[in-house]
Design a protein around this motif. Structure first.
Motif: not given
Length: 229
Positions: A217-229
């Protein structure tokens, strides 16, 4: 040729958009194109130079919800450790007979655990096990005298990871049958572990890119700022 399902999946992903980890964990299930319970993988691009030994990021993490797949474990050890390995659930236990099989090309396992005392015998298997990421290593907890604990860790959802030659870590963090919350939690645990391993010699942005995809399936780009808490 792009299938109809793949076209529909591609259309669900907004061009040039980066999604939050929570959004991606839901979307990855919705755009899955396979009929089987496919793997959900994270691809993490780091700002490191893997050619430098002190920046070759690698480690292990115990995913809170496991991987959704029971791993086949081979324990290479002396006879006094065999009973403990079998009791812990190892699929294969032994030494010389398995060394011979591996030399013949057999690698039908997911993880190999070994005791320190047998590592000299296993060293010559590097050409077969190395490319398949199966070589036991103290850094991943697969070279240990406590073989029972190592087997329990693997069976319980512990995975190993390492950065490849272009600075990317690829890891399976679950299956599409998992709930979005479980996919997100497993992903966050892996990312947190990798963030803690940032080499002191790595300068600039450490977490440079992040994407999630299920098999085929196609890849989904993730906002790195959303996981650096």
């Amino acid at each position: 040729m792009i299938t109809k399902k793949r076209k529909v999946a591609n259309a669900r992903i907004e061009k040039d958009k980066t999604y939050s980890l929570k959004e991606a964990s839901t979307l990855v299930k919705e755009i899955n194109t396979t009929k089987f319970d496919s793997s959900v993988d994270l691809h993490i691009r780091l700002g490191v130079d893997p050619k430098k030994a002190d920046q070759a990021v690698r480690g292990t993490v115990s995913l809170p919800h496991g991987t959704g797949r029971t791993k086949r474990v081979l324990v290479l050890c002396t006879p006094d450790k065999e009973e403990a390995a079998r009791a812990a659930g190892a699929d294969y236990v032994g030494l010389d007979e398995f060394i011979t099989k591996i030399e013949g090309g057999w690698t039908d396992v997911d993880v190999i655990v070994a005791t320190p005392s047998v590592m000299p015998k296993i060293g010559r298997l590097g050409k077969v096990l190395g490319p398949r990421n199966l070589m036991p290593n103290p850094k991943t907890g697969t070279v240990t005298n406590d073989v029972a604990a190592a087997v329990n860790d693997v069976k319980g959802g512990k995975i190993s990871f390492k950065v490849d030659k272009v600075g990317i870590i690829h890891a399976s963090i679950g299956r599409v049958s998992f709930s979005p919350d479980k996919i997100e939690a497993n992903s966050q645990e892996l990312i947190n572990t990798i963030m803690k391993l940032k080499p002191s010699s790595s300068k600039g942005t450490y977490l440079k890119g992040l994407s999630m995809a299920s098999t085929m399936s196609p890849g989904i780009a993730i906002d790195t700022k959303s996981v650096q808490n």
